[in-house]
Design a protein around this motif. Structure first.
Motif, PDB file in Angstrom:
ATOM      1  N   GLN A 112      -8.640  -3.410   6.843  1.00 51.67           N
ATOM      2  CA  GLN A 112      -8.069  -4.148   7.971  1.00 51.67           C
ATOM      3  C   GLN A 112      -7.628  -5.546   7.551  1.00 51.67           C
ATOM      4  OE1 GLN A 112     -11.144  -4.015  10.980  1.00 51.67           O
ATOM      5  NE2 GLN A 112     -10.575  -1.954  11.667  1.00 51.67           N
ATOM      6  N   ARG A 113      -8.385  -6.151   6.635  1.00 50.36           N
ATOM      7  CA  ARG A 113      -8.020  -7.486   6.143  1.00 50.36           C
ATOM      8  C   ARG A 113      -6.716  -7.426   5.343  1.00 50.36           C
ATOM      9  NH1 ARG A 113      -7.758 -12.746   7.197  1.00 50.36           N
ATOM     10  NH2 ARG A 113      -8.025 -14.061   5.344  1.00 50.36           N
ATOM     11  N   VAL A 114      -6.583  -6.412   4.496  1.00 51.68           N
ATOM     12  CA  VAL A 114      -5.343  -6.219   3.734  1.00 51.68           C
ATOM     13  C   VAL A 114      -4.173  -6.012   4.693  1.00 51.68           C
ATOM     14  CG1 VAL A 114      -4.121  -4.682   2.147  1.00 51.68           C
ATOM     15  CG2 VAL A 114      -6.484  -5.336   1.669  1.00 51.68           C
ATOM     16  N   SER A 115      -4.410  -5.208   5.711  1.00 51.75           N
ATOM     17  CA  SER A 115      -3.357  -4.935   6.692  1.00 51.75           C
ATOM     18  C   SER A 115      -2.941  -6.209   7.413  1.00 51.75           C
ATOM     19  CB  SER A 115      -3.850  -3.891   7.696  1.00 51.75           C
ATOM     20  OG  SER A 115      -2.850  -3.594   8.641  1.00 51.75           O
ATOM     21  N   LYS A 116      -3.915  -7.039   7.764  1.00 51.23           N
ATOM     22  CA  LYS A 116      -3.616  -8.277   8.486  1.00 51.23           C
ATOM     23  C   LYS A 116      -2.863  -9.273   7.614  1.00 51.23           C
ATOM     24  CE  LYS A 116      -5.845 -12.029  11.088  1.00 51.23           C
ATOM     25  NZ  LYS A 116      -7.130 -12.578  11.598  1.00 51.23           N
ATOM     26  N   LEU A 117      -3.277  -9.398   6.340  1.00 48.93           N
ATOM     27  CA  LEU A 117      -2.664 -10.372   5.445  1.00 48.93           C
ATOM     28  C   LEU A 117      -1.271  -9.950   4.983  1.00 48.93           C
ATOM     29  CD1 LEU A 117      -5.647 -11.405   3.124  1.00 48.93           C
ATOM     30  CD2 LEU A 117      -4.483 -12.861   4.797  1.00 48.93           C
ATOM     31  N   TYR A 118      -1.092  -8.655   4.729  1.00 46.38           N
ATOM     32  CA  TYR A 118       0.129  -8.219   4.051  1.00 46.38           C
ATOM     33  C   TYR A 118       0.931  -7.176   4.822  1.00 46.38           C
ATOM     34  CZ  TYR A 118      -2.287 -10.514   0.202  1.00 46.38           C
ATOM     35  OH  TYR A 118      -2.949 -11.433  -0.589  1.00 46.38           O
ATOM     36  N   GLY A 119       0.470  -6.805   6.011  1.00 41.48           N
ATOM     37  CA  GLY A 119       1.222  -5.833   6.802  1.00 41.48           C
ATOM     38  C   GLY A 119       1.202  -4.434   6.223  1.00 41.48           C
ATOM     39  N   VAL A 120       0.175  -4.141   5.436  1.00 41.99           N
ATOM     40  CA  VAL A 120       0.062  -2.826   4.805  1.00 41.99           C
ATOM     41  C   VAL A 120      -0.526  -1.828   5.795  1.00 41.99           C
ATOM     42  CG1 VAL A 120      -1.117  -1.515   2.989  1.00 41.99           C
ATOM     43  CG2 VAL A 120      -0.168  -3.767   2.498  1.00 41.99           C
ATOM     44  N   ASP A 121      -0.003  -0.616   5.770  1.00 38.42           N
ATOM     45  CA  ASP A 121      -0.544   0.463   6.597  1.00 38.42           C
ATOM     46  C   ASP A 121      -1.345   1.388   5.686  1.00 38.42           C
ATOM     47  OD1 ASP A 121      -1.094   2.169   8.650  1.00 38.42           O
ATOM     48  OD2 ASP A 121       0.872   3.150   8.651  1.00 38.42           O
ATOM     49  N   PRO A 122      -2.666   1.195   5.580  1.00 41.93           N
ATOM     50  CA  PRO A 122      -3.473   1.990   4.656  1.00 41.93           C
ATOM     51  C   PRO A 122      -3.465   3.476   5.012  1.00 41.93           C
ATOM     52  CG  PRO A 122      -4.677   0.061   5.438  1.00 41.93           C
ATOM     53  CD  PRO A 122      -3.483   0.214   6.307  1.00 41.93           C
ATOM     54  N   ILE A 123      -3.602   4.309   3.976  1.00 38.64           N
ATOM     55  CA  ILE A 123      -3.717   5.750   4.176  1.00 38.64           C
ATOM     56  C   ILE A 123      -5.196   6.109   4.136  1.00 38.64           C
ATOM     57  CG2 ILE A 123      -3.138   8.041   3.279  1.00 38.64           C
ATOM     58  CD1 ILE A 123      -0.731   6.778   1.899  1.00 38.64           C
TER      59      ILE A 123
END
Length: 235
Positions: A120-131
């Motif tokens: 969730q932190r990666v998604s928030k910082l970089y807009g990544v949609d994790p699989i």
């Protein structure tokens, strides 16, 4: 294929024996076989690594000592600075896996978060949609390359250079440098660090490490003898 199923006869009820099934399979192969052939663009490594990565993620439950996962090379503080300490920890982990026993092979996968909070932190910082896969979240490393203003190829080459200049002992250093991989998992790129037990224990900067479960432990000098004896016994 449209409508071709009408030509494949499947008996009703429980009268479909092994021989009838084999005939139906042969009939289907005859219908479709002529339009199939070797693909000029087939990449066996890509297909193999999608399967192999999922196997690694699944096997990590029962073989925790041989696998480790990192969400990336950058700290999740938004400063976009390469974490040298974390990179050294990856190399020490490769040493620890290689020192488990003779014949051991293991991997550290970078671009895979093992907690939902990190994902969730990666998604928030970089807009990544994790699989999501099982308890893991594949985040990839594309966003880190972009944050560092590098291409994926540039980042990969930089990592290879760091390995060659690292404090890993030989011949493990050469093995890791030659076998680091950049692989695709659907639309995400994962960096895979592979390690393998050498003919004798490996070290990082003169310090010996070993993995117990998912914990990395530095081996005290009083236990060096036991470590080397274990390798000699496995030869």
């Amino acid at each position: 294929m449209d409508g071709s199923g009408k030509q494949i006869i499947v008996p009703e009820g429980g009268r479909w024996g092994a021989e009838d099934r084999a005939k139906s399979v042969d009939a289907a192969a005859g219908l479709y076989g002529s339009v199939f052939g070797p693909s000029k663009s087939y990449d066996p490594a890509r297909v193999r690594w999608i399967t192999q990565m999922e196997n690694i993620l699944t096997q990590s439950y029962t073989e925790q000592a041989s696998y480790d996962f990192k969400q990336g090379f950058l700290r999740l503080d938004g400063k976009n600075i390469f974490d040298e300490e974390s990179f050294d920890k990856i190399l020490k982990t490769l040493v620890g896996i290689a020192n488990i026993r003779q014949g051991v092979r293991g991997y550290v996968l970078v671009g895979v978060a093992d907690t939902e909070a990190d994902a969730q932190r990666v998604s928030k910082l970089y807009g990544v949609d994790p699989i999501p896969f099982d308890r893991f979240f594949i985040t990839g490393v594309e966003h880190e390359a972009n944050a560092l203003r590098k291409s994926l190829d540039d980042l990969f080459r930089e990592l290879a250079t760091k390995i060659k200049a690292s404090a890993l002992s030989e011949p493990l250093r050469d093995y890791v440098a030659r076998n680091v991989k950049s692989v695709r998992y659907y639309d995400k790129t994962i960096f895979v660090f592979e390690t393998c037990a050498q003919s004798e224990p490996s070290n990082f900067g003169g310090a010996f490490f070993i993995r117990h479960g998912n914990q990395l432990t530095e081996i005290p000098t009083t236990q060096y003898g036991d470590l080397f004896k274990r390798f000699l016994a496995g030869m």
